[in-house]
Write an enzyme that holds these catalytic residues in place. Structure first.
Site, PDB file in Angstrom:
ATOM      1  N   LYS A   9      12.702  45.457  10.354  1.00  0.00           N
ATOM      2  CA  LYS A   9      13.938  46.031  10.072  1.00  0.00           C
ATOM      3  C   LYS A   9      14.839  45.099  10.718  1.00  0.00           C
ATOM      4  CE  LYS A   9      12.199  50.780   9.183  1.00  0.00           C
ATOM      5  NZ  LYS A   9      12.209  52.108   9.365  1.00  0.00           N
ATOM      6  N   TYR A  47      13.478  53.893  -0.610  1.00  0.00           N
ATOM      7  CA  TYR A  47      13.083  54.841   0.166  1.00  0.00           C
ATOM      8  C   TYR A  47      13.355  56.142  -0.652  1.00  0.00           C
ATOM      9  CZ  TYR A  47      12.462  52.563   4.666  1.00  0.00           C
ATOM     10  OH  TYR A  47      11.963  51.887   5.557  1.00  0.00           O
ATOM     11  N   THR A  89       6.873  57.258  14.289  1.00  0.00           N
ATOM     12  CA  THR A  89       8.391  57.054  14.012  1.00  0.00           C
ATOM     13  C   THR A  89       9.404  56.835  15.018  1.00  0.00           C
ATOM     14  OG1 THR A  89       7.747  58.270  11.819  1.00  0.00           O
ATOM     15  CG2 THR A  89       9.906  58.094  12.444  1.00  0.00           C
ATOM     16  N   ARG A 100       6.536  49.875  17.420  1.00  0.00           N
ATOM     17  CA  ARG A 100       7.862  50.506  17.691  1.00  0.00           C
ATOM     18  C   ARG A 100       8.070  50.932  19.222  1.00  0.00           C
ATOM     19  NH1 ARG A 100       6.796  54.174  12.249  1.00  0.00           N
ATOM     20  NH2 ARG A 100       7.917  53.241  10.854  1.00  0.00           N
ATOM     21  N   ASN A 110      13.967  51.733  14.134  1.00  0.00           N
ATOM     22  CA  ASN A 110      12.547  51.824  14.790  1.00  0.00           C
ATOM     23  C   ASN A 110      11.636  50.374  14.382  1.00  0.00           C
ATOM     24  OD1 ASN A 110      11.832  52.260  11.991  1.00  0.00           O
ATOM     25  ND2 ASN A 110      10.855  54.265  12.473  1.00  0.00           N
ATOM     26  N   HIS A 113       8.490  48.870   9.386  1.00  0.00           N
ATOM     27  CA  HIS A 113       8.003  49.884   8.444  1.00  0.00           C
ATOM     28  C   HIS A 113       6.585  49.578   8.129  1.00  0.00           C
ATOM     29  CE1 HIS A 113       7.523  52.441   4.919  1.00  0.00           C
ATOM     30  NE2 HIS A 113       7.237  51.339   4.277  1.00  0.00           N
ATOM     31  N   GLU A 124       4.953  49.396  -3.044  1.00  0.00           N
ATOM     32  CA  GLU A 124       5.755  48.973  -2.142  1.00  0.00           C
ATOM     33  C   GLU A 124       5.490  47.281  -2.036  1.00  0.00           C
ATOM     34  OE1 GLU A 124       5.739  50.675   1.951  1.00  0.00           O
ATOM     35  OE2 GLU A 124       6.568  52.429   1.238  1.00  0.00           O
TER      36      GLU A 124
END
Ligand code: CMP
Length: 132
Positions: A9, A47, A89, A100, A110, A113, A124
């Site tokens: 991310k 998402y 998470t 994470r 975080n 993914h 995905e």
């Protein structure tokens, strides 16, 4: 061999090489990677399952805020094993040594993914690598 998708991310892209190195150490083969930016529309589509949840707007705003790195990974039990490698998470609840716990800043930021099921991994992977 099973395939899964990892997204690094925006808050962790600066550490992408390091994160990919850790994933390789866990026995994953990196089949493809791609660095890109999501539009707001694409983030909402990716998402979509979380639409309507209280964190959805923040999640979308974060995921279209900068570049991301997506990686198609392969390993035996890839989906389950990557979830374990990535951790909970909430980075503050993630087991020490998980991605994470190391790179995450908050539930939204975080760092990483990981697909949560074989069916979602397929969806995905197709979302980002439509040749697979
Ligand atoms: P990810 O694995 O990318 O999948 C959905 C994302 O929504 C998740 O990581 C978090 O970044 C975010 N998320 C899930 N639950 C919460 C929550 N309770 N509060 C804030 N963000 C959340």
């Amino acid at each position: 061999m099973e395939q899964t998708l990892m997204i690094i991310k925006p808050n962790a892209v600066a550490k992408a090489e390091e994160i990919i190195g850790r994933v390789k150490q866990e026995g994953f083969t990196v089949r493809q990677t791609k660095t890109l930016s999501l539009t707001s529309q694409e983030a909402k589509e990716f998402y979509a399952v979380h639409r309507g949840k209280p964190f959805f707007a923040d999640l979308v705003r974060f995921m279209d805020s900068g570049q991301i790195v997506v990686a198609l990974l392969e390993r035996r039990d890839a989906v389950t094993y990557l979830r374990k490698t990535v951790g909970a998470t909430d980075p503050s609840e993630a087991v020490k040594g998980t991605l994470r716990e190391i790179y995450g800043a908050s539930k939204t930021q975080n760092a990483v993914h990981a697909s949560d099921s074989l069916a979602n991994a397929k969806r995905e992977i197709e979302f980002f690598f439509n040749n697979s």
